[in-house]
Motif scaffolding. Structure first.
Motif, PDB file in Angstrom:
ATOM      1  N   PRO A 136     -12.736  -8.990   2.747  1.00  0.00           N
ATOM      2  CA  PRO A 136     -12.777  -9.838   3.945  1.00  0.00           C
ATOM      3  C   PRO A 136     -13.042 -11.307   3.589  1.00  0.00           C
ATOM      4  CG  PRO A 136     -14.181  -7.885   4.193  1.00  0.00           C
ATOM      5  CD  PRO A 136     -13.803  -7.965   2.754  1.00  0.00           C
ATOM      6  N   GLU A 233      -7.932 -10.689   8.626  1.00  0.00           N
ATOM      7  CA  GLU A 233      -8.759  -9.755   9.395  1.00  0.00           C
ATOM      8  C   GLU A 233      -8.047  -8.444   9.712  1.00  0.00           C
ATOM      9  OE1 GLU A 233     -12.196 -10.164  10.404  1.00  0.00           O
ATOM     10  OE2 GLU A 233     -11.915 -11.670   8.833  1.00  0.00           O
ATOM     11  N   GLN A 323      -8.630  -6.724  14.752  1.00  0.00           N
ATOM     12  CA  GLN A 323      -9.257  -6.638  13.446  1.00  0.00           C
ATOM     13  C   GLN A 323      -9.159  -5.214  12.920  1.00  0.00           C
ATOM     14  OE1 GLN A 323     -13.104  -8.326  14.981  1.00  0.00           O
ATOM     15  NE2 GLN A 323     -13.176  -9.286  12.947  1.00  0.00           N
ATOM     16  N   MET A 327     -13.402  -4.740   8.872  1.00  0.00           N
ATOM     17  CA  MET A 327     -13.703  -6.167   8.977  1.00  0.00           C
ATOM     18  C   MET A 327     -14.877  -6.420   9.923  1.00  0.00           C
ATOM     19  SD  MET A 327     -11.619  -7.848   7.050  1.00  0.00           S
ATOM     20  CE  MET A 327     -10.135  -7.520   6.104  1.00  0.00           C
TER      21      MET A 327
END
Length: 457
Positions: A136, A233, A323, A327
């Motif tokens: 991430p 993301e 997302q 994440m």
């Protein structure tokens, strides 16, 4: 055969009627030429603002505006021409690819080949050669990405390596046979032009600084904000484009700058569709796709908020953008593999034929003009084409990445691979354009009594 599944509509479980896709993917020079005229008009207008503001502090916002209209369309157009979809005329497509890649500052064939790989392995760690940041993402990574200097440093390194004839493992992985000599030639020519631009002020030529160099630097962060939200993301190492890629809503100005590539999920599902037809493709697929995220500004603000909170150790769930589960702070953690190994594979058995024979394959009216159908016989897959020159047959599988040509676009007597845009002469099977370099096997065809016969073997 490859031990992976290319990331596209098939791997994502998305389907579109072939006739509808063919209609949407039709090529024309007109939309691209209109776009060039509009782009030049915008550059002339913003350039006039820079000229009027020279000698005042207003020159900086004027150069920023000029830089946005210079840099974002240069990226977008080089991307579209790297796919070969901006124009029907191939020479026009290649000429614009060269010019816009020069403005974007990447050797054009390196741009094409690494982007081909990106579509084959979209957001696969260790395989996607255009996955520029670790995930991430934290706030430091976000700053490094949008500044433009990390990308500029990388492109300079690529130019130097190519010009010196030193090819990295990634270059060797993505470049087809015979591509390196052209890439080295292009890199040397471009570096010479860049050197002349850098030397221009020493000879009293400052207009390149005010109208090209500084605007290019100022416009880069806006360009990179467009590219950042394509995949950030979202899910790595997924065969589904629906999980790895983001579309977002857009106003008319952003759509112009980005050449409608805000429909990014749709683009990755069917990369053979030209930029001007992406809204029509989005409409045709809307029931099969996730809702697009908010507009350019809101999506980027949300991403910035998420990465900042992540760096501060706070909760990272976004309010309005998609997302991947891992994440989000507090969600089940995903261990993202860094091995780059894909566990999904597909084998298509092909058995050899020891004897030639004429086989009744289909009726002539089974195939629309400038189209093809797939045909199976004896464990082998064939493509049968109806062109203006008559009926022809070839292997169904592209020689580049083992992709089926069934959803490919027939233009005159050329078949374009739907995955990477490589082209073959239908009549001879000759490979015409990168990334393909190996010819396609063709088979004799005859037409009798409204039936198409293919000589197999």
């Amino acid at each position: 055969m490859p031990d992976y599944i290319p990331t596209n509509a098939a791997s994502s479980g998305v389907k579109l009627d072939k006739k509808t896709l063919k209609s949407i993917a039709a090529r024309s020079d007109k939309p691209g030429l209109i776009y060039i005229a509009q782009w030049v008009a915008f550059l002339a207008a913003t350039g006039a603002l820079v000229w009027a503001a020279l000698g005042t502090l207003w020159v900086w916002p004027a150069m920023l505006l000029h830089g946005i209209f210079l840099t974002v369309p240069a990226y977008s157009f080089s991307h579209e021409t790297a796919h070969g979809t901006a124009f029907r005329s191939r020479w026009l497509n290649e000429a614009v690819l060269w010019v816009t890649s020069f403005l974007y500052m990447e050797e054009p064939l390196h741009r094409r080949y690494t982007h081909t790989n990106h579509h084959t392995h979209t957001w696969w760690v260790g395989k996607d050669s255009q996955m520029p940041f670790d995930t991430p993402m934290g706030f430091g990574g976000w700053l490094a990405e949008i500044s433009g200097f990390a990308l500029l440093r990388f492109h300079i390194q690529v130019f130097v390596y190519l010009a010196a004839g030193r090819y990295t493992d990634t270059m060797k992985m993505v470049t087809p046979e015979g591509g390196f000599a052209k890439m080295t030639r292009n890199a040397r020519i471009m570096l010479m032009i860049y050197a002349l631009i850098a030397a221009a002020p020493f000879f009293g030529i400052w207009w390149v600084v005010w109208f090209l160099v500084i605007p290019r630097i100022l416009g880069a962060p806006v360009m990179l904000l467009f590219t950042l939200i394509q995949h950030v993301e979202l899910q790595e190492n997924s065969p589904s484009i629906l999980e790895s890629t983001r579309s977002f809503r857009s106003n008319r100005l952003a759509e112009f700058l980005y050449m409608k590539m805000n429909n990014h999920v749709e683009h990755h599902l069917y990369p053979q569709v030209p930029f001007h037809a992406l809204p029509k493709l989005a409409e045709a697929l809307q029931d099969q796709l996730p809702q697009p995220d908010p507009g350019f500004c809101k999506t980027n603000l949300e991403v910035m908020s998420v990465v900042l909170r992540r760096s501060l150790g706070r909760q990272t769930k976004a309010a309005s953008i998609r997302q991947a589960p891992h994440m989000i702070t507090g969600a089940a953690r995903w261990n993202v593999s860094r091995s780059g190994q894909c566990e999904l594979g597909r084998k298509i058995p092909i058995r050899s034929h020891s004897m030639s024979q004429w086989i009744d394959a289909c009726a002539t009216d089974d195939i629309d003009e400038e189209d093809l159908i797939s045909w199976q016989h004896g464990g082998k897959s064939y493509a049968i084409y109806n062109t203006k020159k008559g009926f022809f047959a070839s292997d169904l599988i592209c020689t580049h990445e083992e992709q089926s040509l069934e959803d490919g676009l027939v233009i005159d007597c050329v078949i374009e691979c739907p995955l990477h845009g490589g082209r073959f002469d239908i009549c001879t099977g000759k490979a015409l354009s990168a990334p393909v370099h190996k010819d396609l096997n063709t088979y004799p065809v005859r037409v009798e009594g409204g039936r198409v016969f293919v000589e197999t073997g």
